[in-house]
Every structure is written in C-alpha cells, then in structure tokens.
Motif scaffolding. Structure first.
Motif, short mmCIF file in Angstrom:
data_model
loop_
_atom_site.label_atom_id
_atom_site.label_comp_id
_atom_site.label_asym_id
_atom_site.label_seq_id
_atom_site.Cartn_x
_atom_site.Cartn_y
_atom_site.Cartn_z
N ARG A 160 3.24 6.51 -8.43
CA ARG A 160 2.70 7.51 -7.50
C ARG A 160 1.19 7.68 -7.72
O ARG A 160 0.44 7.91 -6.79
CB ARG A 160 3.40 8.85 -7.69
N VAL A 210 -7.10 5.01 9.04
CA VAL A 210 -6.99 3.92 8.07
C VAL A 210 -8.02 2.86 8.47
O VAL A 210 -8.51 2.87 9.59
CB VAL A 210 -5.56 3.31 8.04
N ASP A 211 -8.33 1.96 7.55
CA ASP A 211 -9.35 0.97 7.91
C ASP A 211 -8.80 0.00 8.95
O ASP A 211 -7.60 -0.08 9.19
CB ASP A 211 -9.92 0.27 6.67
N PRO A 232 3.06 1.57 -3.93
CA PRO A 232 2.43 1.01 -5.14
C PRO A 232 3.37 1.24 -6.33
O PRO A 232 4.31 2.03 -6.25
CB PRO A 232 1.15 1.83 -5.27
N ILE A 271 0.84 -1.21 0.00
CA ILE A 271 0.00 0.00 0.00
C ILE A 271 0.87 1.25 0.00
O ILE A 271 0.59 2.22 -0.71
CB ILE A 271 -0.95 0.00 1.22
N ALA A 323 -0.92 5.52 -8.27
CA ALA A 323 -1.67 4.44 -7.64
C ALA A 323 -1.74 4.55 -6.11
O ALA A 323 -2.35 3.74 -5.45
CB ALA A 323 -1.05 3.09 -8.02
N GLU A 324 -1.08 5.58 -5.55
CA GLU A 324 -1.13 5.76 -4.10
C GLU A 324 -2.56 6.03 -3.64
O GLU A 324 -3.35 6.64 -4.36
CB GLU A 324 -0.23 6.92 -3.66
N THR A 325 -2.87 5.59 -2.43
CA THR A 325 -4.18 5.86 -1.83
C THR A 325 -4.00 6.86 -0.70
O THR A 325 -2.87 7.24 -0.37
CB THR A 325 -4.79 4.56 -1.26
N GLY A 326 -5.09 7.24 -0.09
CA GLY A 326 -5.01 8.14 1.06
C GLY A 326 -4.23 7.54 2.21
O GLY A 326 -3.66 8.26 3.03
N ALA A 327 -4.20 6.23 2.29
CA ALA A 327 -3.48 5.55 3.37
C ALA A 327 -1.99 5.38 3.08
O ALA A 327 -1.22 5.13 4.00
CB ALA A 327 -4.10 4.18 3.63
N SER A 328 -1.57 5.54 1.84
CA SER A 328 -0.17 5.26 1.47
C SER A 328 0.83 6.06 2.29
O SER A 328 1.76 5.49 2.87
CB SER A 328 0.05 5.53 -0.03
#
Length: 102
Positions: A35, A69-70, A32, A29, A37-42
């Motif tokens: 860049r 984060v989840d 990735p 995560i 493909a990064e998520t808010g959690a990255s």
C-alpha cells in the motif's frame, strides 16, 4: 494563436498484444506490492478497471479521472478490455483492495 492538433489520432487501432500490455501496466500501478507504494493514480486506475470489469457491482468511473492521470496512463485506460488476458485473479485483488469495506 491556437495550438496545432495532435499528430496521432485519439482513437487508434490496437492489437491484442497492445491491449494485454496496457492492462498489465495499469494493474502494476493499481496493485503495487505494498500500500505504501501506491501513487496518486493507483486508486483512479483501480476505479477504472473495476468499473470496466463489472460496473453494476463495482461502481462507476468518473470520466474526469482521465484528466487526472498522465497521458500515457490515460491512453492505456482507453485501450484495455479488463476481463481478458489472464488477469481475472488480479481483478479480484482489485475488488478486495478498493471495494471491500475496511
């Protein structure tokens, strides 16, 4: 009416395999392939891994990020030992991505 407690303990025994799998999931995560493909959690996970790996040089991890984060990711974050299981190069890549000035 209050909510009933969780059915599983917050802190649980984990195996070496559990820890290795958790760091692998977190690095996937945080790092990735691109860049884009990064998520808010990255970045939050990157901050966590870097602080755990070498806090004095990499900075701190705001504990509030565990709430941002989840639950599955947060559990992995509470499970790992960062400088183990052959991930030293990935930790260096995290350093380059999140700590090297642009």
């Amino acid at each position: 009416m209050t909510a009933s407690p969780q059915s599983r303990p917050v802190i649980r025994a984990v195996s070496s395999n559990d820890v290795g799998a958790a760091i692998g999931r977190l690095l996937a995560i945080a790092l990735p392939p691109t860049r884009a493909a990064e998520t808010g959690a990255s970045a939050k996970i990157g901050d966590f891994l870097l602080a755990w790996w070498n806090g004095p040089d990499c900075g701190h991890f705001p504990i509030l990020h565990l709430c941002n984060v989840d639950a599955i990711i947060a559990e992995d974050m509470l499970t790992i030992y960062a400088d183990a299981w052959g991930y030293r190069d990935a930790m260096g890549e995290l350093w380059e991505r999140y700590r090297t000035p642009a």
